[in-house]
Design a protein around this motif. Structure first.
Motif, PDB file in Angstrom:
ATOM      1  N   TYR A 229       2.712   1.399  -3.544  1.00  0.00           N
ATOM      2  CA  TYR A 229       1.893   1.696  -4.445  1.00  0.00           C
ATOM      3  C   TYR A 229       1.493   3.112  -4.428  1.00  0.00           C
ATOM      4  O   TYR A 229       1.109   3.918  -5.404  1.00  0.00           O
ATOM      5  CB  TYR A 229       0.711   0.853  -4.543  1.00  0.00           C
ATOM      6  CG  TYR A 229       0.127   0.465  -5.805  1.00  0.00           C
ATOM      7  CD1 TYR A 229       0.130   1.187  -6.875  1.00  0.00           C
ATOM      8  CD2 TYR A 229      -0.457  -0.952  -6.165  1.00  0.00           C
ATOM      9  CE1 TYR A 229      -0.193   0.803  -8.216  1.00  0.00           C
ATOM     10  CE2 TYR A 229      -0.755  -1.258  -7.418  1.00  0.00           C
ATOM     11  CZ  TYR A 229      -0.720  -0.603  -8.575  1.00  0.00           C
ATOM     12  OH  TYR A 229      -1.085  -1.086  -9.697  1.00  0.00           O
ATOM     13  N   THR A 230       1.089   3.779  -3.220  1.00  0.00           N
ATOM     14  CA  THR A 230       0.587   5.251  -3.165  1.00  0.00           C
ATOM     15  C   THR A 230       1.576   6.004  -3.330  1.00  0.00           C
ATOM     16  O   THR A 230       1.483   7.203  -3.890  1.00  0.00           O
ATOM     17  CB  THR A 230       0.027   5.312  -1.721  1.00  0.00           C
ATOM     18  OG1 THR A 230      -0.959   4.244  -1.423  1.00  0.00           O
ATOM     19  CG2 THR A 230      -0.219   6.825  -1.347  1.00  0.00           C
ATOM     20  N   SER A 231       3.000   5.674  -3.207  1.00  0.00           N
ATOM     21  CA  SER A 231       3.897   6.575  -3.674  1.00  0.00           C
ATOM     22  C   SER A 231       4.067   6.684  -5.077  1.00  0.00           C
ATOM     23  O   SER A 231       4.161   7.887  -5.552  1.00  0.00           O
ATOM     24  CB  SER A 231       5.421   6.008  -3.046  1.00  0.00           C
ATOM     25  OG  SER A 231       6.230   6.579  -3.602  1.00  0.00           O
TER      26      SER A 231
ATOM     27  N   SER B  71       0.899  -1.096  -0.020  1.00  0.00           N
ATOM     28  CA  SER B  71       0.073   0.124  -0.018  1.00  0.00           C
ATOM     29  C   SER B  71       0.916   1.298   0.093  1.00  0.00           C
ATOM     30  O   SER B  71       0.682   2.135  -0.609  1.00  0.00           O
ATOM     31  CB  SER B  71      -0.758   0.021   1.097  1.00  0.00           C
ATOM     32  OG  SER B  71      -1.911   1.083   1.170  1.00  0.00           O
TER      33      SER B  71
ATOM     34  N   GLU C 160      -6.917   1.750  -3.765  1.00  0.00           N
ATOM     35  CA  GLU C 160      -7.233   3.011  -4.322  1.00  0.00           C
ATOM     36  C   GLU C 160      -5.877   3.654  -5.164  1.00  0.00           C
ATOM     37  O   GLU C 160      -6.199   4.129  -6.024  1.00  0.00           O
ATOM     38  CB  GLU C 160      -7.172   3.867  -2.782  1.00  0.00           C
ATOM     39  CG  GLU C 160      -7.289   5.429  -3.004  1.00  0.00           C
ATOM     40  CD  GLU C 160      -8.465   5.713  -4.117  1.00  0.00           C
ATOM     41  OE1 GLU C 160      -8.511   6.720  -4.523  1.00  0.00           O
ATOM     42  OE2 GLU C 160      -9.412   5.051  -4.165  1.00  0.00           O
ATOM     43  N   ALA C 161      -4.781   2.976  -4.661  1.00  0.00           N
ATOM     44  CA  ALA C 161      -3.572   3.538  -5.270  1.00  0.00           C
ATOM     45  C   ALA C 161      -3.642   2.774  -6.692  1.00  0.00           C
ATOM     46  O   ALA C 161      -3.295   3.454  -7.667  1.00  0.00           O
ATOM     47  CB  ALA C 161      -2.449   3.049  -4.762  1.00  0.00           C
TER      48      ALA C 161
ATOM     49  N   ARG D 286      -6.095   4.737  -8.891  1.00  0.00           N
ATOM     50  CA  ARG D 286      -5.640   5.991  -9.524  1.00  0.00           C
ATOM     51  C   ARG D 286      -4.525   5.754 -10.477  1.00  0.00           C
ATOM     52  O   ARG D 286      -4.513   6.480 -11.520  1.00  0.00           O
ATOM     53  CB  ARG D 286      -4.932   6.564  -8.069  1.00  0.00           C
ATOM     54  CG  ARG D 286      -5.628   7.328  -7.136  1.00  0.00           C
ATOM     55  CD  ARG D 286      -4.910   7.606  -5.799  1.00  0.00           C
ATOM     56  NE  ARG D 286      -4.012   8.587  -6.270  1.00  0.00           N
ATOM     57  CZ  ARG D 286      -2.969   8.881  -5.364  1.00  0.00           C
ATOM     58  NH1 ARG D 286      -2.818   8.268  -4.326  1.00  0.00           N
ATOM     59  NH2 ARG D 286      -2.217   9.783  -5.698  1.00  0.00           N
TER      60      ARG D 286
ATOM     61  N   ALA E 229       1.401   6.242  -7.071  1.00  0.00           N
ATOM     62  CA  ALA E 229       0.254   7.130  -7.797  1.00  0.00           C
ATOM     63  C   ALA E 229       0.469   8.671  -7.517  1.00  0.00           C
ATOM     64  O   ALA E 229       0.344   9.416  -8.167  1.00  0.00           O
ATOM     65  CB  ALA E 229      -1.062   6.358  -6.996  1.00  0.00           C
ATOM     66  N   ASP E 230       1.138   8.901  -6.246  1.00  0.00           N
ATOM     67  CA  ASP E 230       1.223  10.202  -6.059  1.00  0.00           C
ATOM     68  C   ASP E 230       2.409  10.747  -6.884  1.00  0.00           C
ATOM     69  O   ASP E 230       2.346  12.253  -7.407  1.00  0.00           O
ATOM     70  CB  ASP E 230       1.789  10.484  -4.474  1.00  0.00           C
ATOM     71  CG  ASP E 230       0.702  10.151  -3.425  1.00  0.00           C
ATOM     72  OD1 ASP E 230      -0.384  10.357  -3.759  1.00  0.00           O
ATOM     73  OD2 ASP E 230       1.272   9.969  -2.213  1.00  0.00           O
TER      74      ASP E 230
ATOM     75  N   ALA F 184      -3.989  -2.559  -2.258  1.00  0.00           N
ATOM     76  CA  ALA F 184      -3.782  -1.072  -2.417  1.00  0.00           C
ATOM     77  C   ALA F 184      -4.856  -0.630  -3.551  1.00  0.00           C
ATOM     78  O   ALA F 184      -4.513  -0.192  -4.681  1.00  0.00           O
ATOM     79  CB  ALA F 184      -2.312  -0.822  -2.797  1.00  0.00           C
TER      80      ALA F 184
END
Length: 219
Positions: free
Chosen positions: A52-54, A49, A114-115, A118, A56-57, A112
């Protein structure tokens, strides 16, 4: 702790990620680490998570920084951000796009969601921004919604209700081209063939833009 897990993965592969190994590396007792994560799978889920968020950001920021009126500039910015992130975070790339951690069971909906949504909608947004320029080129496409899995459609159709199946197919083609080259580079295969992988990536990106009849190109 996530950094420690990635370091273990770098030295010993995905199966090196264990709570005992992390506790040992951090100078903790095995029992102490259970205060943070109940199971090894909980740790891996958190790690995926975060990674993957990194990603996506990073790609979202590149998209937002590019001129909204220039689809070519936006895909260039998104694609370069994706490659640069992967080169800077090879173990993270391996974790989310490479071999799975042995025995890992992700939670329902994925580690993850949400990521992943995105990144998926980000790729589709590249096509959506350029579709007015590319639509005529793909007017004879025979793609139908039944050609795609429901998981993909659940992500892209609510976000882009006016896009036809041909546009979603184009988004997948763009993803396969960009992801394929980056994967070859991250896993060390491309360097055995070419002295300048970045030049190959830049050329592929220019050809994608040209083939889609978008404005822009090399830069």
């Amino acid at each position: 702790m996530p950094t420690c897990a990635l370091e273990l993965m770098a030295s010993g592969g995905p199966d090196a990620i264990t709570l005992r190994a992390i506790a040992r590396e951090m100078g903790m007792t095995a029992n102490a680490i259970y205060g943070y994560f109940a199971t090894r799978d909980d740790l891996v889920t958190t790690l995926i998570s975060n990674v993957y968020t990194s990603l996506a950001d990073t790609v979202d920021a590149a998209w937002d920084a590019a001129p909204a009126e220039d689809p070519a500039a936006r895909i260039q910015a998104w694609a370069r951000a994706f490659r640069n992130w992967a080169l800077a975070n090879p173990e993270g790339f391996h974790l989310i796009y490479g071999d799975p951690v042995p025995g890992y069971q992700p939670p329902e909906g994925g580690a993850a969601p949400e990521a992943a949504r995105r990144v998926c909608t980000g790729i589709t947004a590249l096509v959506a921004a350029a579709w007015p320029h590319a639509e005529l080129r793909y007017s004879d496409s025979d793609f139908e919604w039944s050609d795609f899995v429901l998981g993909l459609l659940d992500k892209v159709r609510p976000a882009f209700p006016d896009l036809p199946p041909a546009a979603v197919a184009l988004a997948l083609r763009i993803w396969s081209h960009l992801h394929g080259l980056v994967s070859l580079e991250i896993y060390g295969h491309l360097q055995r063939q070419a002295l300048n992988p970045e030049k190959l990536f830049r050329e592929e990106l220019a050809q994608l833009i040209q083939s889609a009849s978008w404005h822009g190109g090399r830069s």
